[in-house]
Enzyme design. Structure first.
Site, PDB file in Angstrom:
ATOM      1  N   TYR A   1      -8.266   9.271   8.757  1.00 25.15           N
ATOM      2  CA  TYR A   1      -8.470   8.425   9.939  1.00 25.15           C
ATOM      3  C   TYR A   1      -9.431   9.087  10.926  1.00 25.15           C
ATOM      4  O   TYR A   1     -10.470   8.549  11.273  1.00 25.15           O
ATOM      5  CB  TYR A   1      -7.140   8.174  10.671  1.00 25.15           C
ATOM      6  CG  TYR A   1      -6.194   7.243   9.963  1.00 25.15           C
ATOM      7  CD1 TYR A   1      -5.520   7.653   8.821  1.00 25.15           C
ATOM      8  CD2 TYR A   1      -5.946   5.959  10.424  1.00 25.15           C
ATOM      9  CE1 TYR A   1      -4.628   6.815   8.166  1.00 25.15           C
ATOM     10  CE2 TYR A   1      -5.056   5.109   9.778  1.00 25.15           C
ATOM     11  CZ  TYR A   1      -4.401   5.545   8.654  1.00 25.15           C
ATOM     12  OH  TYR A   1      -3.531   4.710   8.008  1.00 25.15           O
TER      13      TYR A   1
ATOM     14  N   GLU B   1      -5.994  -3.061  12.722  1.00 30.23           N
ATOM     15  CA  GLU B   1      -5.702  -3.908  11.549  1.00 30.23           C
ATOM     16  C   GLU B   1      -6.740  -5.017  11.411  1.00 30.23           C
ATOM     17  O   GLU B   1      -7.133  -5.373  10.304  1.00 30.23           O
ATOM     18  CB  GLU B   1      -4.283  -4.484  11.631  1.00 30.23           C
ATOM     19  CG  GLU B   1      -3.166  -3.447  11.796  1.00 30.23           C
ATOM     20  CD  GLU B   1      -3.235  -2.257  10.839  1.00 30.23           C
ATOM     21  OE1 GLU B   1      -3.845  -2.380   9.765  1.00 30.23           O
ATOM     22  OE2 GLU B   1      -2.691  -1.189  11.189  1.00 30.23           O
TER      23      GLU B   1
ATOM     24  N   GLN C   1       0.849  -1.194   0.000  1.00 31.46           N
ATOM     25  CA  GLN C   1       0.000   0.000   0.000  1.00 31.46           C
ATOM     26  C   GLN C   1       0.887   1.247   0.000  1.00 31.46           C
ATOM     27  O   GLN C   1       1.917   1.233   0.699  1.00 31.46           O
ATOM     28  CB  GLN C   1      -0.899   0.016   1.237  1.00 31.46           C
ATOM     29  CG  GLN C   1      -2.072   0.968   1.070  1.00 31.46           C
ATOM     30  CD  GLN C   1      -3.028   0.984   2.270  1.00 31.46           C
ATOM     31  OE1 GLN C   1      -2.737   0.419   3.310  1.00 31.46           O
ATOM     32  NE2 GLN C   1      -4.156   1.642   2.106  1.00 31.46           N
TER      33      GLN C   1
HETATM   34  N1  BES Z   1      -3.461   0.595   5.934  1.00 33.78           N
HETATM   35  C1  BES Z   1      -2.748   1.307   6.910  1.00 33.78           C
HETATM   36  C2  BES Z   1      -1.309   1.550   6.557  1.00 33.78           C
HETATM   37  C3  BES Z   1      -1.083   2.376   5.308  1.00 33.78           C
HETATM   38  C4  BES Z   1      -1.932   3.420   4.979  1.00 33.78           C
HETATM   39  C5  BES Z   1      -0.023   2.112   4.498  1.00 33.78           C
HETATM   40  C6  BES Z   1      -1.708   4.156   3.832  1.00 33.78           C
HETATM   41  C7  BES Z   1       0.201   2.836   3.364  1.00 33.78           C
HETATM   42  C8  BES Z   1      -0.645   3.871   3.035  1.00 33.78           C
HETATM   43  C9  BES Z   1      -2.831   0.646   8.279  1.00 33.78           C
HETATM   44  O1  BES Z   1      -4.029  -0.011   8.508  1.00 33.78           O
HETATM   45  C10 BES Z   1      -2.736   1.713   9.317  1.00 33.78           C
HETATM   46  O2  BES Z   1      -3.611   2.518   9.370  1.00 33.78           O
HETATM   47  N2  BES Z   1      -1.691   1.720  10.128  1.00 33.78           N
HETATM   48  C11 BES Z   1      -1.485   2.691  11.179  1.00 33.78           C
HETATM   49  C12 BES Z   1      -1.778   2.101  12.516  1.00 33.78           C
HETATM   50  C13 BES Z   1      -3.072   2.415  13.133  1.00 33.78           C
HETATM   51  C14 BES Z   1      -3.160   1.944  14.568  1.00 33.78           C
HETATM   52  C15 BES Z   1      -3.606   3.791  12.984  1.00 33.78           C
HETATM   53  C16 BES Z   1      -0.021   3.093  11.185  1.00 33.78           C
HETATM   54  O3  BES Z   1       0.768   2.444  10.517  1.00 33.78           O
HETATM   55  O4  BES Z   1       0.329   4.021  11.887  1.00 33.78           O
HETATM   56 ZN    ZN Z   2      -5.596   1.388   8.684  1.00 39.27          ZN
END
Ligand code: BES
Ligand code: ZN
Length: 653
Positions: free
Chosen positions: A422, A336, A181
């Site tokens: 988010y 996740e 991603q």
């Molecule tokens: N899908 C995302 C990670 C991501 C988003 C990768 C956009 C590349 C582009 C993952 O689910 C995510 O949101 N990770 C967060 C953690 C979460 C607890 C908010 C992170 O990596 O900080």
């Molecule tokens: Zn996410």
């Protein structure tokens, strides 16, 4: 008055194929929603909903299935082999397959004829675009049912990280993992690299015998480590969920359908930290229907993993920085896991609609946290997120503050504002929950997941569904104008529900007492503080403190050198701003050890604001760089380059 974007999109609708549609396997399907659903039109993809970050032409031909044959070569830092696509030629005139690639060496392309024989196909690989990579156009006058591309990745592939043994916990074996991603899958598999296309996949992967290989597929906890691995992902997924990892990995179960993969020295600690995973699954199933992906395992990566977590189906990839011993950061697992509904099951069709994945997921994450750890903790996490959102809104372009972005807003999909997608996304759903009540909103969300299961959709589909199944069914609670303001407008609407956190009120009072009167908070109170309370304590500090004040805090709480990345992320920028050089060594060590962008970028950004800070940033980056992921390297380089190109601004003049 705002013209509804929905109607503009519908007018502009092209006679293109709709978003991918696949019904869930019969055994997986959940009971129907309590009230009959209003129908949502099955219109074609609107021009505004097209994915601008892919060269693919999914309205002409689509990949239905991908079969990978790959060899992991740690010495060469390459994956080499082939990708075979089973194709669905939807446009009768189409004779070209256009794929996304980035830094791939394409060796040969062949198509299977009606007689079962494979024949070479002509192809053209265009010059690379910095963001999108190279368009690969394959001539297929026969409209072959199957096409095979033989290729090798480059050692600098943006979607892979190759780690020397020294960068692992065990220090003996090399390690490799992917992060696809948003648009990095194309750097390790030539693909229609857009979330609007979904496909099943199989993979046969060979690797050195001592390396365990895992994928976002049917990993077998009992698989023999023999260097020869086969995988199957029978559910259709978008390309950004394609994932692979290889290294010295062992398994420890959490329940009969979940467990942890990690290096041997980490696996026990990780399984203890994530012990609530099964409970989280059951909680989410009660709210939104059965978990449809069979197993849910967590792979703990080395600290260079550039994100907190990645929702690769059946195998979440996670940073080790959340393993702090007290389960205080396991909302990451809740997040996740929640993507198994919001994102992996119902997927955004382009990164303009990122909030459909991340906003919904942050909402569900918060519901899981509330159910397992109580409302106080869920509220504290909401407040931390909303403070970050407010800070970010002061600096970013209003165009990036809308949930659904207009075409052309995002040059690079990695540039989306995460606070918007988010936190504003989740806040919008909390607003709907507040207006309709959980009795109505929970079944609505469940029916949304069921209705769009295994599909990729733009925001307009959600809007249409919500208008028919929420607004129209419960009139007088939310107006269409309110919905539009949240989704298409900048900032936070006045209708946003406020959150009060009594536990944070106590932290605020304690901080005030210390800042104004020099009296440290009662030890009996701080002894019970969680990570969230410490984060809030630091975040609410004045812009700078005196060196004496910072020393006093360090003497009491040992912030400098903390093993807790969430605390370090807030403490070090404050230390840098305040000219507290006692922390420099610990800052350098932190930046060298951790590659998770969110944790280290605030400190790099703060350092880059003064010439002496910039020097520490550059010296540290030079040492840390070999261990950083390409995504983190890119972010740090950008901050340093910006500071260097504007030295006056960097010096704060
Ligand atoms: N899908 C995302 C990670 C991501 C988003 C990768 C956009 C590349 C582009 C993952 O689910 C995510 O949101 N990770 C967060 C953690 C979460 C607890 C908010 C992170 O990596 O900080
Ligand atoms: Zn996410």
């Amino acid at each position: 008055m705002r013209i509804s974007i929905l109607s503009v999109c519908l007018v502009a609708a092209l006679a293109a194929a709709g978003c991918s549609r696949e019904s869930a396997p019969a055994s997986d399907s959940s009971p129907p929603a309590a009230t009959p659903e209003a129908k949502v039109s099955d219109t074609a993809v609107a021009a505004a909903d097209r994915d601008e970050h892919s060269y693919a032409q999914p309205d002409r031909v689509r990949i239905d299935d991908l079969a990978l044959e790959l060899k992991v070569d740690f010495a060469a830092k390459t994956l080499a082999g082939s990708a075979t696509y089973t194709l669905d030629w939807t446009d009768p005139k189409a004779t070209e397959l256009v794929l996304d690639t980035r830094e791939l060496k394409i060796e040969k392309i062949a198509g299977e004829g009606a007689d079962g024989k494979w024949q070479d196909l002509k192809f053209a690989l265009a010059d690379a675009d910095k963001t999108l990579g190279s368009k690969l156009t394959i001539d297929a006058p026969q409209r072959n049912k199957r096409i095979r591309v033989a290729y090798v990745t480059s050692p600098g592939a943006s979607g892979l990280q190759w780690l020397e043994p020294s960068m692992t916990e065990g220090k003996k074996q090399p390690f490799m993992f992917s992060q696809s991603q948003q648009i990095h899958a194309r750097s390790w598999v030539p693909l229609q690299d857009t979330p609007s296309v979904r496909f099943t996949y199989t993979a046969h992967v060979t690797a050195p015998k001592d390396a365990m290989v895992l994928m976002s597929a049917d990993n077998d906890p009992k698989a023999a480590r023999d260097g020869d691995y086969s995988f199957k992902m029978p559910q259709k997924i978008p390309s950004y969920l394609l994932a692979i990892a290889a290294g010295d990995l062992t398994f420890q179960p959490i329940s009969n359908r979940s467990g942890v993969w990690a290096e041997p020295a980490m696996v026990k600690k990780a399984a203890n930290e994530f012990a609530d995973t099964e409970k989280m699954m059951e909680t989410t199933e009660k709210l939104y229907g059965p978990y449809r992906w069979e197993r849910y395992d967590i792979l703990v990566l080395p600290p260079s993993f550039p994100y907190g977590g990645m929702e690769n189906p059946r195998l979440t990839f996670a940073t080790p920085t959340v393993i702090v011993g007290d389960k205080s950061l396991v909302s990451l697992v809740a997040h996740e896991l929640a993507h198994s509904w919001s994102g992996n099951l119902v997927t955004f069709s382009s990164s303009k609609d990122g909030w459909l994945n991340e906003g919904f997921t942050s909402y569900v994450e918060n519901r899981i946290v509330e159910a397992l750890y109580g409302k106080e903790r869920a509220d504290m996490e909401n407040v931390i997120g909303r403070n970050e959102l407010a800070a970010e809104f002061k600096t970013i372009d209003p165009k990036l503050q809308a949930l659904a972005l207009k075409p052309g807003t995002l040059k690079d999909p990695d540039d989306a504002s995460s606070a918007t997608v988010y936190t504003k996304g989740a806040w919008f759903l909390q607003f709907l929950e507040q207006r309709y009540g959980r009795e109505a909103f929970d079944p609505f969300l469940r029916s949304y997941f069921d209705h769009f299961a295994f599909q990729s959709i733009p925001t307009t589909k959600f809007v249409e569904y919500a208008k028919a199944n929420l607004l129209a069914k419960h009139p007088g609670k939310v107006t269409e104008a309110e919905l539009d303001e949240w989704i298409y407008g900048p900032g936070i609407p006045a209708s946003a529900p406020a959150t009060v956190s009594p536990r944070f009120d106590a932290v605020d009072a304690a901080r005030k007492g210390w800042v104004e009167g020099g009296k440290l908070p009662e030890a009996a109170a701080t002894a019970k503080w969680s990570t969230q309370e410490w984060v809030h304590f630091i975040e609410g500090m004045p812009e700078t403190l005196s060196v004496e004040q910072l020393k006093a805090l360090d003497a009491a709480y040992k912030f400098t050198g903390t093993p807790n990345g969430e605390i370090a992320q807030r403490w070090y920028p404050l230390a840098v701003r305040s000219g507290y050089h006692d922390a420099d060594k610990a800052i350098a060590a932190f930046l060298e050890k951790i590659g998770r962008r969110k944790l280290i970028m605030p400190t790099y950004t703060e350092l880059a604001k003064t010439p002496e800070g910039l020097k520490l940033a550059e010296d540290t980056f030079a040492k840390a760089r070999p261990g950083y992921h390409p995504i983190t390297t890119g972010s740090v380089e950008a901050v340093i380059a910006k500071a260097k190109s504007a030295p006056a601004a960097a010096a704060g003049q």
